[in-house]
Design a protein around this motif. Structure first.
Motif, PDB file in Angstrom:
ATOM      1  N   VAL A  71       3.952  11.272   3.330  1.00 37.39           N
ATOM      2  CA  VAL A  71       4.175   9.979   3.544  1.00 37.39           C
ATOM      3  C   VAL A  71       5.296   9.684   4.036  1.00 37.39           C
ATOM      4  CG1 VAL A  71       4.703   9.443   1.060  1.00 37.39           C
ATOM      5  CG2 VAL A  71       3.588   7.499   2.446  1.00 37.39           C
ATOM      6  N   ASP A  72       6.669  10.346   3.504  1.00 45.09           N
ATOM      7  CA  ASP A  72       7.841  10.020   4.022  1.00 45.09           C
ATOM      8  C   ASP A  72       8.063  10.417   5.473  1.00 45.09           C
ATOM      9  OD1 ASP A  72       7.575  12.472   2.864  1.00 45.09           O
ATOM     10  OD2 ASP A  72       9.602  13.048   3.055  1.00 45.09           O
ATOM     11  N   TYR A  73       7.342  11.371   6.097  1.00 46.10           N
ATOM     12  CA  TYR A  73       7.412  11.979   7.368  1.00 46.10           C
ATOM     13  C   TYR A  73       6.883  10.764   8.412  1.00 46.10           C
ATOM     14  CZ  TYR A  73       6.553  14.487  11.660  1.00 46.10           C
ATOM     15  OH  TYR A  73       6.396  15.292  13.071  1.00 46.10           O
ATOM     16  N   VAL A  74       5.775  10.185   7.951  1.00 49.97           N
ATOM     17  CA  VAL A  74       4.979   9.426   8.762  1.00 49.97           C
ATOM     18  C   VAL A  74       5.702   8.160   8.721  1.00 49.97           C
ATOM     19  CG1 VAL A  74       2.959   7.929   8.771  1.00 49.97           C
ATOM     20  CG2 VAL A  74       2.844  10.307   8.066  1.00 49.97           C
ATOM     21  N   ALA A  75       6.391   7.680   7.688  1.00 44.81           N
ATOM     22  CA  ALA A  75       7.160   6.434   7.649  1.00 44.81           C
ATOM     23  C   ALA A  75       8.287   6.378   8.536  1.00 44.81           C
ATOM     24  CB  ALA A  75       7.598   5.994   6.179  1.00 44.81           C
ATOM     25  N   GLY A 107       0.706  -1.207   0.081  1.00 44.80           N
ATOM     26  CA  GLY A 107       0.089   0.006   0.202  1.00 44.80           C
ATOM     27  C   GLY A 107       0.983   1.234   0.198  1.00 44.80           C
ATOM     28  N   PHE A 108       0.036   2.427  -0.081  1.00 42.97           N
ATOM     29  CA  PHE A 108       0.884   3.686  -0.067  1.00 42.97           C
ATOM     30  C   PHE A 108       1.779   3.768   1.262  1.00 42.97           C
ATOM     31  CE2 PHE A 108      -0.230   8.253   0.743  1.00 42.97           C
ATOM     32  CZ  PHE A 108       0.636   8.798  -0.150  1.00 42.97           C
ATOM     33  N   LEU A 109       1.255   3.932   2.184  1.00 43.54           N
ATOM     34  CA  LEU A 109       2.224   4.092   3.257  1.00 43.54           C
ATOM     35  C   LEU A 109       3.070   2.733   3.589  1.00 43.54           C
ATOM     36  CD1 LEU A 109       3.087   5.673   5.765  1.00 43.54           C
ATOM     37  CD2 LEU A 109       0.939   4.721   7.066  1.00 43.54           C
ATOM     38  N   GLY A 110       2.783   1.616   3.700  1.00 41.62           N
ATOM     39  CA  GLY A 110       3.356   0.333   3.831  1.00 41.62           C
ATOM     40  C   GLY A 110       4.597   0.405   3.047  1.00 41.62           C
ATOM     41  N   LYS A 111       4.408   0.819   1.680  1.00 38.71           N
ATOM     42  CA  LYS A 111       5.660   0.532   0.886  1.00 38.71           C
ATOM     43  C   LYS A 111       6.792   1.691   1.259  1.00 38.71           C
ATOM     44  CE  LYS A 111       3.803   0.968  -3.162  1.00 38.71           C
ATOM     45  NZ  LYS A 111       3.068   1.953  -4.112  1.00 38.71           N
ATOM     46  N   SER A 162      -2.814   3.561  13.163  1.00 43.46           N
ATOM     47  CA  SER A 162      -4.235   3.915  13.089  1.00 43.46           C
ATOM     48  C   SER A 162      -4.473   5.309  12.432  1.00 43.46           C
ATOM     49  CB  SER A 162      -4.885   4.143  14.627  1.00 43.46           C
ATOM     50  OG  SER A 162      -5.969   4.520  14.892  1.00 43.46           O
ATOM     51  N   THR A 163      -5.191   5.877  12.764  1.00 46.86           N
ATOM     52  CA  THR A 163      -5.404   7.362  11.899  1.00 46.86           C
ATOM     53  C   THR A 163      -5.904   8.324  13.376  1.00 46.86           C
ATOM     54  OG1 THR A 163      -6.904   8.667  10.856  1.00 46.86           O
ATOM     55  CG2 THR A 163      -7.740   6.623  11.727  1.00 46.86           C
ATOM     56  N   ALA A 164      -5.455   9.570  12.988  1.00 45.71           N
ATOM     57  CA  ALA A 164      -5.518  10.837  13.897  1.00 45.71           C
ATOM     58  C   ALA A 164      -7.176  10.701  14.206  1.00 45.71           C
ATOM     59  CB  ALA A 164      -4.962  12.084  13.524  1.00 45.71           C
ATOM     60  N   TYR A 165      -7.811  10.305  13.068  1.00 41.10           N
ATOM     61  CA  TYR A 165      -9.287  10.713  12.938  1.00 41.10           C
ATOM     62  C   TYR A 165     -10.076   9.351  13.779  1.00 41.10           C
ATOM     63  CZ  TYR A 165      -8.072  14.490   9.807  1.00 41.10           C
ATOM     64  OH  TYR A 165      -7.465  15.338   9.473  1.00 41.10           O
ATOM     65  N   ALA A 221       1.925  -0.196  20.603  1.00 39.15           N
ATOM     66  CA  ALA A 221       2.178   1.347  20.249  1.00 39.15           C
ATOM     67  C   ALA A 221       1.464   1.712  18.987  1.00 39.15           C
ATOM     68  CB  ALA A 221       3.690   1.488  19.933  1.00 39.15           C
ATOM     69  N   ILE A 222       0.620   2.620  19.218  1.00 34.13           N
ATOM     70  CA  ILE A 222      -0.210   2.865  18.142  1.00 34.13           C
ATOM     71  C   ILE A 222       0.148   4.519  17.727  1.00 34.13           C
ATOM     72  CG2 ILE A 222      -2.621   3.999  17.844  1.00 34.13           C
ATOM     73  CD1 ILE A 222      -3.443   1.842  19.997  1.00 34.13           C
ATOM     74  N   TYR A 223       0.377   4.355  16.310  1.00 35.58           N
ATOM     75  CA  TYR A 223       0.625   5.634  15.543  1.00 35.58           C
ATOM     76  C   TYR A 223      -0.608   6.092  14.811  1.00 35.58           C
ATOM     77  CZ  TYR A 223       4.855   3.083  16.577  1.00 35.58           C
ATOM     78  OH  TYR A 223       5.951   2.506  17.477  1.00 35.58           O
ATOM     79  N   ARG A 224      -0.853   7.586  14.986  1.00 35.53           N
ATOM     80  CA  ARG A 224      -1.845   7.990  14.330  1.00 35.53           C
ATOM     81  C   ARG A 224      -1.583   9.345  13.366  1.00 35.53           C
ATOM     82  NH1 ARG A 224      -6.519   9.542  18.797  1.00 35.53           N
ATOM     83  NH2 ARG A 224      -7.264   7.426  19.434  1.00 35.53           N
ATOM     84  N   PRO A 225      -1.323   8.932  12.195  1.00 42.57           N
ATOM     85  CA  PRO A 225      -1.217  10.029  11.233  1.00 42.57           C
ATOM     86  C   PRO A 225      -2.423  10.677  10.927  1.00 42.57           C
ATOM     87  CG  PRO A 225      -0.746   7.521  10.452  1.00 42.57           C
ATOM     88  CD  PRO A 225      -1.363   7.485  11.464  1.00 42.57           C
ATOM     89  N   SER A 226      -2.455  11.939  10.341  1.00 41.91           N
ATOM     90  CA  SER A 226      -3.359  12.836  10.092  1.00 41.91           C
ATOM     91  C   SER A 226      -3.778  12.370   8.434  1.00 41.91           C
ATOM     92  CB  SER A 226      -3.335  14.218  10.144  1.00 41.91           C
ATOM     93  OG  SER A 226      -2.234  14.720   9.668  1.00 41.91           O
ATOM     94  N   ILE A 227      -4.058  13.278   7.596  1.00 42.82           N
ATOM     95  CA  ILE A 227      -4.297  12.744   6.205  1.00 42.82           C
ATOM     96  C   ILE A 227      -2.850  12.656   5.750  1.00 42.82           C
ATOM     97  CG2 ILE A 227      -4.959  13.599   3.933  1.00 42.82           C
ATOM     98  CD1 ILE A 227      -6.791  15.471   5.577  1.00 42.82           C
ATOM     99  N   VAL A 228      -2.627  11.468   5.081  1.00 43.50           N
ATOM    100  CA  VAL A 228      -1.254  11.366   4.525  1.00 43.50           C
ATOM    101  C   VAL A 228      -1.295  11.827   3.191  1.00 43.50           C
ATOM    102  CG1 VAL A 228       0.482   9.601   4.112  1.00 43.50           C
ATOM    103  CG2 VAL A 228      -1.041   9.337   6.047  1.00 43.50           C
TER     104      VAL A 228
END
Ligand SMILES: NC(=O)c1ccc[n+]([C@@H]2O[C@H](COP(=O)([O-])OP(=O)(O)OC[C@H]3O[C@@H](n4cnc5c(N)ncnc54)[C@H](OP(=O)(O)O)[C@@H]3O)[C@@H](O)[C@H]2O)c1
Length: 406
Positions: free
Chosen positions: A247-251, A18-22, A148-151, A197-204
């Motif tokens: 996406v790079d910041y989140v990864a 996927g987009f983030l997983g990659k 997860s997601t910030a939302y 541990a749970i990571y909550r990105p906002s819109i990626v």
């Protein structure tokens, strides 16, 4: 238990195609010696290998070296199946080798019926938790890192921290995506056996340096319609924040926090904090589209009451009889546009801000930063409009992002 990511054994990654997983996969590869087991949906073992090879090349944006190829093992698995669809021996083998889990796989569709979203986002997470529990039993398991997601904070307002979870009522969430992501968190947070541990990105969004993306959903769907002159009005207020991160910041953020902060706080926001606004998105998309000789929409922002009237009128016109001619044609066209943007419109009125001071400080110390919101917005809109939303191939990959006339 070793604290460093990968020191307990291979890191099992879901959603690597996927987009983030990659991008997470590329980050783990950049991490030097981490071994990865990527769980991938496939029709056969060779199909898993084929999808894996394609994904790894796309993640690295080049052909991988032999060592890099050896560091990633592609295992055919489906997260919605009991024991991930693996036979007894394969399941035991996987559990015995699992050092950490990074769980990215999910359905990110906002309009799925609840049972379908539940199956992937909640039952899928439960199946991964079972793998973690079994890996704990084998000894040497590190941590279940859950994306997860910030939302997942739903309709919360004001400042929100990364552990906020509203009650499981439909009215507390914008859609079944948010609700099931919150359910998955509740499941993980309520158990005691496995470190999480749970990571909550906002819109990626696209990359912070080039704006590059291969995911044209969420922000990009209304952006494309604006750039094409197909979105004369949207609901929302000019100052509403659209918290968006690269996406790079989140990864990078996830992999860094996963390797350093594992037994600290459970929830981590990977958010912009100081976000660009709906008004800035509209203005920047208009300005950059004109630079690329397009005729973008002159977008009007409507309050909720007026938006309801407009959508009712469109739906009525779309159902008009054929003798209504232009009215019916206009209605059908507008209705198609409406269907495209409707899943995203609740995000133009978000009334909360995601607290990220702690995470930002930790990441800044490691040199992992989001650019200023306006700069980042300019970068992602330039890439999107400059590549005609992914239709034009990128000729010069080293260029920061497409420039006018390139
Ligand atoms: N994109 C965003 O704006 C955003 C924002 C905040 C949080 N997130 C979170 O980030 C994570 C990744 O999102 P994304 O945008 O990268 O989504 P994506 O591009 O749609 O990728 C989803 C991934 O999940 C995999 N998957 C789905 N169902 C599966 C199943 N039954 N078994 C195995 N794998 C399965 C997909 O595999 P296939 O290739 O086989 O389909 C794909 O690799 C999600 O947890 C999402 O909630 C995303």
């Amino acid at each position: 238990m070793g604290d460093r990511l990968g020191s307990n054994g291979p890191v099992v990654v879901t959603g690597a195609t996927g987009f983030l997983g990659k991008t997470v996969l590329a980050e783990l590869i950049a991490g030097g010696d981490i071994e990865v087991i990527a769980l991938v949906r496939a029709t056969s073992r060779s199909d898993a290998e084929r999808r894996g090879a394609e994904t790894l090349a796309a993640a690295l944006d080049r052909l991988p070296t032999a060592t890099e190829r050896r560091r990633v093992h592609w295992v055919r698995a489906d997260i919605i199946e009991t024991r991930l669809g693996l036979g007894d021996a394969a399941w035991r083998d996987l559990a015995g080798r699992t050092g950490d889990i990074i769980h990215c796989a999910a359905s990110v569709k906002f309009d799925l019926p609840l049972p379908e979203a539940q199956r992937i986002n909640v039952d899928g997470t439960a199946n991964l938790l079972e793998l973690a529990t079994e890996a704990m039993w084998h000894g040497g398991f590190g941590c279940f890192h859950h994306v997860s997601t910030a939302y997942a904070a739903g309709m919360a307002s004001g400042p929100v921290d990364a552990d906020h979870l509203p009650g499981d009522r439909a009215g507390n969430f914008r859609n079944n995506y948010e609700r099931t992501k919150a359910r998955a968190e509740r499941l993980l947070r309520s158990q005691q056996d496995v470190p999480i541990a749970i990571y909550r990105p906002s819109i990626v969004g696209g990359r912070t340096d080039t704006g590059r993306t291969d995911n044209w959903n969420v922000l990009y769907a209304p952006m494309r319609m604006m750039a094409n002159g197909q979105l004369p009005m949207v609901p929302g207020s000019c100052g509403a924040p659209l918290d968006t991160v690269g996406v790079d910041y989140v990864a990078r953020g996830l992999v860094h926090l996963a390797g350093t902060d594992r037994r600290g706080t459970v929830g981590h926001h990977l958010t912009a904090g100081r976000a660009f606004t709906v008004g800035q998105l509209v203005a920047t998309t208009g300005r950059i589209s004109r630079l690329f000789d397009r005729t973008p929409s002159e977008v009007r922002l409507l309050g909720p009451g007026r938006w309801r009237l407009v959508t009712a009128a469109i739906r009525l016109a779309a159902r008009a009889p054929r003798w209504a001619g232009d009215i019916q044609r206009w209605g059908r066209l507008a209705d198609r546009g409406l269907r495209t943007v409707t899943p995203y419109t609740p995000y133009t009125e978000v009334g909360c801000r995601f607290h990220n001071r702690r995470e930002r400080a930790v990441l800044e110390d490691a040199g992992i930063m989001m650019p200023a919101a306006a700069t980042y917005l300019e970068t992602i809109v330039s890439f999107a409009v400059g590549t005609d939303f992914g239709r034009t191939p990128i000729v010069d990959r080293s260029a920061p992002f497409p420039t006018v006339g390139s």
